[in-house]
Write an enzyme that holds these catalytic residues in place. Structure first.
Site, PDB file in Angstrom:
ATOM      1  N   CYS A  91     -47.721   3.118 -44.300  1.00 28.76           N
ATOM      2  CA  CYS A  91     -48.798   1.112 -45.219  1.00 28.76           C
ATOM      3  C   CYS A  91     -47.345   0.403 -45.782  1.00 28.76           C
ATOM      4  CB  CYS A  91     -49.068   2.657 -45.840  1.00 28.76           C
ATOM      5  SG  CYS A  91     -50.477   1.797 -46.293  1.00 28.76           S
ATOM      6  N   HIS A 133     -57.125   3.951 -40.019  1.00 26.73           N
ATOM      7  CA  HIS A 133     -56.184   3.442 -41.559  1.00 26.73           C
ATOM      8  C   HIS A 133     -56.918   2.537 -42.197  1.00 26.73           C
ATOM      9  CE1 HIS A 133     -52.295   3.958 -42.921  1.00 26.73           C
ATOM     10  NE2 HIS A 133     -52.572   2.327 -43.177  1.00 26.73           N
ATOM     11  N   GLU A 134     -57.007   1.612 -41.743  1.00 25.71           N
ATOM     12  CA  GLU A 134     -57.354   0.314 -42.720  1.00 25.71           C
ATOM     13  C   GLU A 134     -58.359   1.386 -42.991  1.00 25.71           C
ATOM     14  OE1 GLU A 134     -55.409  -0.918 -43.302  1.00 25.71           O
ATOM     15  OE2 GLU A 134     -54.013  -0.612 -41.701  1.00 25.71           O
TER      16      GLU A 134
END
Length: 169
Positions: A91, A133-134
């Site tokens: 990330c 994830h986003e």
């Protein structure tokens, strides 16, 4: 277009649940362009608006990194998911750390594009993982939230030290 500053964990703004975009206009398109610039400059494959201190539900993705298959997802919503998978995720807001995160193998997502038009996307593999994830970012969730409290605390301490070193230079 301008590259933006990426917030580093444990910045409090990374834990905020973002507001939906009410209207896609030139200001939102400028944010999207700046997010892509930032994502490429930082060598990422995805970026969520809260990572650059914009607390709106906007995601940019390019898993190939070639600027040919860019995805913009405004107000994304996962409609369906199936299968189990996971990879070691990294990330931009947690530099230097990676961890295995359980994800769905396939997702169907509905969102608005950069022109405000609604679309549905069926994704699998790395694209599906990146979307999840986003979207987590838009909900104030980071990949470290899937880790044990001890691992999360160690990462937090190291990144606080890292941020202090950057501030000195």
């Amino acid at each position: 277009m301008t590259a933006l500053n990426v917030l580093i964990y444990p910045d409090d703004h990374l834990k905020v649940v973002c507001e939906p975009v009410t209207k896609v206009n030139d200001a939102i398109r400028k944010i999207v362009d700046d997010m892509f610039d930032t994502m490429y400059q930082e060598k990422g494959i995805g970026l969520a608006a809260p990572q650059v201190d914009i607390l709106q539900r906007i995601i940019t993705i390019d898993v190939e990194g070639d600027k040919q298959n860019q995805f913009v997802l405004i107000n994304p919503e996962i409609l369906a998911s199936e299968g189990e998978t996971g990879i070691e995720e990294g990330c931009l807001s947690i530099p230097g750390f990676r961890a295995l995160v359980p994800r769905k193998e396939k997702v169907t997502v509905r969102a608005l594009d950069r022109d405000g038009k609604e679309f549905t996307l069926d994704a699998d593999g790395l694209l599906a993982i990146c979307i999840q994830h986003e979207i987590d970012h838009l909900n104030g969730i980071l990949f470290v939230d899937y880790l044990s409290p001890l691992k999360r605390q160690r990462i937090k301490e190291k990144l606080i030290k890292y941020k202090k070193q950057i501030a000195k230079s």
